[in-house]
Design a protein around this motif. Structure first.
Motif, mmCIF file in Angstrom:
data_model
loop_
_atom_site.group_PDB
_atom_site.id
_atom_site.type_symbol
_atom_site.label_atom_id
_atom_site.label_comp_id
_atom_site.label_asym_id
_atom_site.label_seq_id
_atom_site.Cartn_x
_atom_site.Cartn_y
_atom_site.Cartn_z
ATOM 1 N N ASP A 81 35.302 46.553 27.816
ATOM 2 C CA ASP A 81 34.900 45.226 27.344
ATOM 3 C C ASP A 81 34.180 44.519 28.494
ATOM 4 N N ALA A 82 32.857 44.546 28.441
ATOM 5 C CA ALA A 82 32.041 43.886 29.463
ATOM 6 C C ALA A 82 31.252 42.742 28.847
ATOM 7 N N THR A 83 31.842 42.078 27.854
ATOM 8 C CA THR A 83 31.206 40.926 27.237
ATOM 9 C C THR A 83 31.294 39.722 28.169
ATOM 10 N N PRO A 102 42.616 53.449 25.432
ATOM 11 C CA PRO A 102 42.556 52.724 26.698
ATOM 12 C C PRO A 102 41.426 51.690 26.685
ATOM 13 N N LEU A 103 41.727 50.494 27.210
ATOM 14 C CA LEU A 103 40.774 49.386 27.238
ATOM 15 C C LEU A 103 40.713 48.835 28.652
ATOM 16 N N LEU A 104 39.488 48.618 29.130
ATOM 17 C CA LEU A 104 39.265 48.006 30.435
ATOM 18 C C LEU A 104 38.420 46.766 30.257
ATOM 19 N N ARG A 105 38.764 45.715 31.007
ATOM 20 C CA ARG A 105 37.953 44.504 31.030
ATOM 21 C C ARG A 105 37.114 44.503 32.309
ATOM 22 N N SER A 144 36.611 39.777 22.720
ATOM 23 C CA SER A 144 37.632 40.342 23.606
ATOM 24 C C SER A 144 38.972 40.462 22.902
ATOM 25 N N HIS A 145 39.314 39.446 22.122
ATOM 26 C CA HIS A 145 40.571 39.495 21.358
ATOM 27 C C HIS A 145 40.546 40.648 20.345
#
Length: 270
Positions: free
Chosen positions: A81-83, A104-107, A91-92
């Motif tokens: 998530d590179a918003t 798997p999720l990365l910010r 993002s939510h």
């Protein structure tokens, strides 16, 4: 006689939810990396975005369920998530979808700006709170004030509740006129804008106050520097609460995270 051994390992399918300079940087890393099958997803807000040499999906997913369907249909194994730091809904949705699918999720998010002793910041928790600060009869030194509104062309409607001020809005594309405060001067221009540009604008329009989201990064920081130099107060809108995911600040760190998951997935699949 020699022979070439071709790896049977398939490229690791990932999606980058983009729209930021950090997303663009990560895409440049992934463009020629055969270990990944990367797709960039853009909301489609900008009409002519700069696109990488990767598959690109433009447009929304249709909420959490639509995102889950797309992730499953495309066999996605990890999400970055590179918003924009203020793209709270996306993002939510990403956090919810990845939790439901055990992905798997990365910010990937640049750090927020921090005030110095030379800055005159007034914190606001939201656009509405920033507008209320301007609308309050006793809440501002000069009425009417000239307000440089730098929150984006889609976030002007709350400031209709503070109609006595004169607003300066700079936008790449024309905004919806019905959403503008009544006294708005529109400047159509595309950045980046340097410090000299911002100083010139603030002086030319005799700006009394600047309203900004705390986007962080270098691209739009010159306006904050210019306000500091000219001792112009800034109503700084704080970032929404972060999603429950690990956070890194650079594309290089995001690439290392992806490599760890790609390696782990390869070991499981062998």
């Amino acid at each position: 006689m020699s022979s070439v051994v071709h790896s049977a390992v398939q490229p690791f399918p990932v999606v980058i939810l983009g729209g930021t300079t950090e997303a663009a940087s990560l895409c440049r890393h992934l463009e020629q990396d055969a270990r990944f099958n990367a797709t960039l997803s853009l909301a489609g807000v900008t009409r002519a975005p700069h696109l990488p040499d990767l598959p690109v999906k433009i447009g929304g997913f249709g909420g959490v369920q639509g995102l889950k369907n797309w992730l499953q249909e495309n066999g996605i194994r990890a999400v970055v998530d590179a918003t924009h730091p203020f793209a709270a809904t996306m993002s939510h949705n990403a956090a919810t979808a990845c939790t439901d699918l055990a992905l798997p999720l990365l910010r990937l998010e640049r750090p927020a700006w921090q005030p110095t002793e030379q800055d005159n910041w007034h914190a606001a928790a939201s656009l509405a709170e920033a507008a209320m600060a301007l609308a309050n009869p006793g809440g501002w030194d000069k009425t009417p004030a000239t307000v440089f509104l730098t929150t984006g062309r889609k976030d002007t409607r709350p400031f209709q509740d503070a109609p006595r001020h004169h607003y300066i809005l700079r936008s790449i594309e024309p905004p919806d006129e019905a959403a503008l405060p009544p006294h708005t001067t529109l400047i159509t221009a595309r950045g980046p804008f340097g410090l000299d540009d911002e100083l010139r604008l603030l002086r030319a329009y005799e700006v009394d106050v600047l309203v900004s989201k705390n986007s962080g990064g270098d691209a739009t920081f010159p306006k904050i520097q210019a306000a500091r130099i000219l001792n112009i107060p800034v109503i700084m809108i704080e970032r929404p609460h972060p999603s429950p995911a690990p956070v890194v600040a650079t594309a290089e760190n995001a690439l290392q995270w992806l490599l760890r998951h790609q390696s782990a997935s390869t070991l499981r699949d062998v």
